[in-house]
Enzyme design. Structure first.
Site, PDB file in Angstrom:
ATOM      1  N   HIS A  14     -16.791 -40.401   3.434  1.00 37.34           N
ATOM      2  CA  HIS A  14     -17.890 -40.276   4.385  1.00 37.34           C
ATOM      3  C   HIS A  14     -17.350 -40.589   5.770  1.00 37.34           C
ATOM      4  CE1 HIS A  14     -21.792 -40.830   6.304  1.00 37.34           C
ATOM      5  NE2 HIS A  14     -22.268 -40.131   5.288  1.00 37.34           N
TER       6      HIS A  14
ATOM      7  N   ASP B 144     -24.222 -38.130  -2.472  1.00 38.51           N
ATOM      8  CA  ASP B 144     -24.285 -36.857  -3.193  1.00 38.51           C
ATOM      9  C   ASP B 144     -23.624 -36.905  -4.556  1.00 38.51           C
ATOM     10  OD1 ASP B 144     -25.742 -35.406  -1.344  1.00 38.51           O
ATOM     11  OD2 ASP B 144     -23.990 -35.220  -0.071  1.00 38.51           O
TER      12      ASP B 144
HETATM   13  N1  CMC Z   1     -11.120 -35.945  -1.463  1.00 39.53           N
HETATM   14  C1  CMC Z   1      -9.802 -36.080  -1.136  1.00 39.53           C
HETATM   15  N2  CMC Z   1      -9.364 -36.476   0.066  1.00 39.53           N
HETATM   16  C2  CMC Z   1     -10.286 -36.742   1.005  1.00 39.53           C
HETATM   17  C3  CMC Z   1     -11.673 -36.632   0.752  1.00 39.53           C
HETATM   18  C4  CMC Z   1     -12.065 -36.220  -0.536  1.00 39.53           C
HETATM   19  N3  CMC Z   1     -13.371 -36.094  -0.838  1.00 39.53           N
HETATM   20  N4  CMC Z   1     -12.375 -36.953   1.873  1.00 39.53           N
HETATM   21  C5  CMC Z   1     -11.458 -37.252   2.798  1.00 39.53           C
HETATM   22  N5  CMC Z   1     -10.205 -37.143   2.276  1.00 39.53           N
HETATM   23  C6  CMC Z   1      -8.932 -37.433   2.972  1.00 39.53           C
HETATM   24  C7  CMC Z   1      -8.585 -36.320   3.944  1.00 39.53           C
HETATM   25  O1  CMC Z   1      -7.780 -35.336   3.349  1.00 39.53           O
HETATM   26  C8  CMC Z   1      -7.870 -37.085   5.041  1.00 39.53           C
HETATM   27  O2  CMC Z   1      -6.555 -37.317   4.576  1.00 39.53           O
HETATM   28  P1  CMC Z   1      -5.326 -37.400   5.640  1.00 39.53           P
HETATM   29  O3  CMC Z   1      -5.626 -38.600   6.489  1.00 39.53           O
HETATM   30  O4  CMC Z   1      -4.121 -37.573   4.776  1.00 39.53           O
HETATM   31  O5  CMC Z   1      -5.361 -36.123   6.416  1.00 39.53           O
HETATM   32  C9  CMC Z   1      -8.598 -38.425   5.086  1.00 39.53           C
HETATM   33  O6  CMC Z   1      -9.160 -38.604   3.779  1.00 39.53           O
HETATM   34  C10 CMC Z   1      -9.713 -38.491   6.108  1.00 39.53           C
HETATM   35  O7  CMC Z   1     -10.568 -37.371   5.931  1.00 39.53           O
HETATM   36  P2  CMC Z   1     -11.361 -36.655   7.104  1.00 39.53           P
HETATM   37  O8  CMC Z   1     -11.733 -35.277   6.691  1.00 39.53           O
HETATM   38  O9  CMC Z   1     -10.601 -36.802   8.390  1.00 39.53           O
HETATM   39  O10 CMC Z   1     -12.634 -37.566   7.198  1.00 39.53           O
HETATM   40  P3  CMC Z   1     -13.998 -37.153   7.847  1.00 39.53           P
HETATM   41  O11 CMC Z   1     -14.643 -38.399   8.251  1.00 39.53           O
HETATM   42  O12 CMC Z   1     -13.812 -36.106   8.885  1.00 39.53           O
HETATM   43  O13 CMC Z   1     -14.753 -36.441   6.631  1.00 39.53           O
HETATM   44  C11 CMC Z   1     -16.174 -35.952   4.823  1.00 39.53           C
HETATM   45  C12 CMC Z   1     -15.800 -36.971   5.917  1.00 39.53           C
HETATM   46  C13 CMC Z   1     -17.480 -36.417   4.174  1.00 39.53           C
HETATM   47  C14 CMC Z   1     -16.409 -34.575   5.438  1.00 39.53           C
HETATM   48  C15 CMC Z   1     -15.021 -35.900   3.784  1.00 39.53           C
HETATM   49  O14 CMC Z   1     -14.812 -37.165   3.219  1.00 39.53           O
HETATM   50  C16 CMC Z   1     -15.282 -34.865   2.693  1.00 39.53           C
HETATM   51  O15 CMC Z   1     -14.994 -33.683   2.896  1.00 39.53           O
HETATM   52  N6  CMC Z   1     -15.847 -35.312   1.511  1.00 39.53           N
HETATM   53  C17 CMC Z   1     -16.220 -34.393   0.465  1.00 39.53           C
HETATM   54  C18 CMC Z   1     -17.531 -33.733   0.801  1.00 39.53           C
HETATM   55  C19 CMC Z   1     -18.711 -34.667   0.639  1.00 39.53           C
HETATM   56  O16 CMC Z   1     -18.833 -35.348  -0.364  1.00 39.53           O
HETATM   57  N7  CMC Z   1     -19.611 -34.639   1.633  1.00 39.53           N
HETATM   58  C20 CMC Z   1     -20.839 -35.402   1.589  1.00 39.53           C
HETATM   59  C21 CMC Z   1     -20.930 -36.428   2.660  1.00 39.53           C
HETATM   60  S1  CMC Z   1     -22.298 -37.553   2.335  1.00 39.53           S
HETATM   61  C22 CMC Z   1     -23.715 -36.636   2.565  1.00 39.53           C
HETATM   62  C23 CMC Z   1     -24.064 -36.454   3.969  1.00 39.53           C
HETATM   63  O17 CMC Z   1     -24.211 -37.442   4.699  1.00 39.53           O
HETATM   64  O18 CMC Z   1     -24.233 -35.288   4.353  1.00 39.53           O
END
Ligand code: CMC
Length: 432
Positions: A308, A366
């Site tokens: 998240h 989720d």
């Molecule tokens: N599985 C594997 N690796 C992950 C995941 C995951 N679900 N989420 C983040 N990472 C890794 C990502 O690859 C990155 O690695 P590195 O630093 O080596 O490049 C690191 O963790 C940070 O990720 P980020 O994308 O920079 O983090 P963010 O804050 O931009 O993204 C997120 C947050 C929710 C988009 C992401 O965690 C994700 O895509 N999760 C899966 C989708 C999901 O479950 N979304 C629902 C969010 S909760 C409901 C809502 O509020 O809408």
């Protein structure tokens, strides 16, 4: 120099400017950069808003490191356990919990706005039966402005209130109609003697030829799902609603924009993606392969329902829904559901894995909401629709807060331009 300020020095010319730091009631303060461009001739760059507050707000507070979520100061676990979605709607909209009389009036008003203009039924019939229900939601919610334009004077507080009632009341009906349309069943009209979540289940699952009795356990669990998704401060869809609304677009159009933003798998679409992923994993023995893929930097696969932007701790909403999942599956006699088993095992493995631990990737809301909705018989492509029903109150509350602000102006971010510099047009016959 005052204590609550940050001094910025421009190394190009030695100019120093003190920027005020403003503290909120909780959480990190902000550096006020309103005059940054005027002082330095520079914009600030923060793609994805990782360090940028976009507004002042009194509605919802999150401490992502501690896993805290408060609506108007009330902890989410207390509201999920003791309140109802409709009461939470009142709280979010008005800032205080209602007394008995206020709640009765509010429930009565919302209940008596649940029907749709009959002409709206024809809108649904314009869609293909296999349309994704979120596609229908984007269109039909935007179309509310074509039917309810008697309350769209944004300067009139009473109009803003009526629009809020209409959205909160009509979203479940639109959601249920989009489902009924996709399965080829007749629309089921709202029933005024039922509560908010009971009525939604009734409109989703009743058919004219049978007597559908709403299970109180399922209604309570759905109500909890709605409470937990009701608001989440400046997330992508809420920020979209604020941005669209800042141009003085009407609230139905702004909510429709929010539904579009919610649809994406990185936001509200994740609950649908979680269930698809669990089905794909299928068996506990395959979990290792998926964990490996999620950790591979060359593989775009992510463990859906994990991570998240704000929570760097267990999402407090996930904790509540984990418990609710046990209750719902128990009630339905499906405590041993294979998908639930895969989910629990996946969660356990991920929580112990170095990759997920070091990146603070915990299960989010989720991860469990899809399992609960699916057990209730709600199809996967309706999950994000249910999320949009829940988030409607958050959107409209945040919209009202923004539009009521003194000096409210259109939101207009700046950019760092990296394209071509000036060049002259060449007629097509002279181009190579
Ligand atoms: N599985 C594997 N690796 C992950 C995941 C995951 N679900 N989420 C983040 N990472 C890794 C990502 O690859 C990155 O690695 P590195 O630093 O080596 O490049 C690191 O963790 C940070 O990720 P980020 O994308 O920079 O983090 P963010 O804050 O931009 O993204 C997120 C947050 C929710 C988009 C992401 O965690 C994700 O895509 N999760 C899966 C989708 C999901 O479950 N979304 C629902 C969010 S909760 C409901 C809502 O509020 O809408």
């Amino acid at each position: 120099m005052t204590a609550n300020s940050l001094t910025i020095r421009d190394n190009r010319n030695g100019k120093e400017v003190e920027l005020p730091i403003i503290d909120g009631t909780m959480g990190p303060g902000v550096v006020d950069i309103t005059n940054f461009y005027k002082e330095f001739g520079l914009f600030t760059l923060d793609p994805g808003f990782r360090s940028t507050a976009s507004c002042n707000s009194k509605i919802t507070f999150i401490d992502g490191d501690k896993g805290i979520l408060l609506y108007r100061g009330y902890p989410i676990d207390q509201l999920a356990e003791q309140s109802s979605h409709l009461e939470v709607c009142y709280l979010l909209l008005n800032g205080e919990l209602p007394n008995k009389k206020q709640f009765e009036e509010f429930s009565h008003t919302v209940t008596h706005h649940t029907m749709l203009h009959e002409q709206m039924a024809f809108l649904f019939r314009g869609y293909r039966r296999d349309a994704h229900p979120m596609a229908i939601m984007v269109g039909v919610v935007g179309a509310l402005s074509a039917f309810y334009h008697d309350s769209l004077d944004l300067r009139n507080p009473r109009h803003r209130e009526v629009s809020a009632f209409r959205l909160i009341a009509k979203m479940p009906t639109i959601a249920a109609f989009s489902y009924k349309y996709s399965v080829g069943q007749p629309f089921v009209y709202p029933c005024n003697r039922l509560g908010y979540s009971e009525n939604l289940l009734h409109m989703l699952f009743s058919v004219p030829c049978d007597n559908y009795v709403v299970s109180p356990v399922l209604a309570k669990a759905l109500d909890q799902v709605l409470i937990l998704h009701a608001d989440h401060e400046q997330n992508a869809s809420t920020s979209t609603v604020r941005l669209a609304g800042s141009s003085q677009a009407n609230p139905f159009a702004a909510a429709s924009a929010g539904i579009g933003a919610l649809w994406g798998p990185a936001h509200g679409g994740a609950n649908e993606a979680v269930l698809k992923m669990l089905h794909e994993i299928g068996d506990e023995d395959h979990i290792g392969d998926y964990i490996k893929r999620a950790k591979d930097p060359h593989d775009p696969f992510r463990l859906m329902g994990f991570g998240h932007r704000v929570y760097k701790n267990y999402d407090p909403r996930a904790r509540i829904l984990r418990k609710a999942a046990y209750e719902v599956l128990g009630e339905l006699g499906r405590g041993d559901d294979p998908l639930f088993r895969v989910a629990l095992k996946l969660e356990k493995i991920a929580l112990e894995d170095d990759y997920f631990v070091s990146k603070k990737l915990y299960p989010n809301v989720d991860f469990y909401s899809g399992l609960i909705l699916s057990a209730m018989g709600i199809p996967t492509n309706m999950f994000t629709v249910i999320f949009s029903v829940a988030r409607t109150v958050g959107w409209i509350t945040q919209w009202k807060e923004m539009i009521s602000e003194e000096g409210q102006a259109i939101s207009r971010p700046r950019q760092l331009y990296t394209g071509e510099v000036h060049r002259d047009y060449v007629p097509i016959y002279q181009r190579k």
